[in-house]
Write an enzyme that holds these catalytic residues in place. Sequence first.
Site, short mmCIF file in Angstrom:
data_model
loop_
_atom_site.label_atom_id
_atom_site.label_comp_id
_atom_site.label_asym_id
_atom_site.label_seq_id
_atom_site.Cartn_x
_atom_site.Cartn_y
_atom_site.Cartn_z
N HIS A 1 -3.34 -5.53 2.60
CA HIS A 1 -3.12 -5.62 4.04
C HIS A 1 -3.73 -6.92 4.54
O HIS A 1 -4.38 -7.64 3.80
CB HIS A 1 -3.82 -4.47 4.76
N CYS B 1 0.81 -1.22 0.00
CA CYS B 1 0.00 0.00 0.00
C CYS B 1 0.85 1.28 0.00
O CYS B 1 1.47 1.59 -1.01
CB CYS B 1 -0.98 -0.05 1.16
#
Length: 249
Positions: A194, A94
């Site tokens: 994630h 990310c």
Amino acid sequence: MKLNICHLYPDVLNLYGDTGNILCLKKRLEWRGIEVEITKLPIGASADFTQFDLFFIGGGQDFEQEVLLSDLHNGKSNEILAAVEDEKVFLCICGGYQMMGQYYLTHAGEQYDFIGALDMHTVGSDVRTIGNYMFKCTDLSGASTVVGFENHSGKTYLGKNVSPLGTILNGFGNNGEDLTEGARYKNVFGAYCHGPMLPKNPGFADFILQTALSRRYPDAELPPLDDGLEISAHDYMVNRLEKQSPVSG
Ligand code: GLN
């Protein structure tokens, strides 16, 4: 055999349990009798990057990405570029993934100039893309199905010198427009994933470890592990996501 892992910016880049990826890599090596050393490199710390086999960078919000910009451009950016070109393995999640690109234009209109190791850039949107998601890695990156959780305002667009890590099966991925997720360049793997990413995606975890191992020990092969629990967790999410509408983006 031994692998040296560098955890970059553990002090600022760690969202949604991203550091669990480090634990996962460590345990999967130790369970096979392979020695592993983890070096944490927070803001302000330096190290000889040539000693490392594998780098991990977690996620962070726009604020954290801005906080580390000066440290990045004070030497680390060049070290990272050299390590990438030397085909060292990187897993970047990310905010850490966005950082490997050329720049990030935030939704507030600020431009963060990043490392430029990957031919890609990110543009902030007012609407965040959030939720559990799933994608299929390309053959180049092991062809496994990966499940995880995404939460980002940034939309990432890949240039012609970088390949996607995979194709979105459910969720948004890079930009919610072209069905791509993540990036692969040399031995750099970037994703919005994630969760943390690796514990419930053992196939992908081993693909990364095998890539790092082969680079240092060309004949070495990872023996299989009993991944019963990990595969159950993975398959549970695949089944759940398959029942939802295919693409939210
Ligand atoms: N700051 C980035 C964004 O919102 C990254 C967020 C994250 O790492 N989860 O796009």
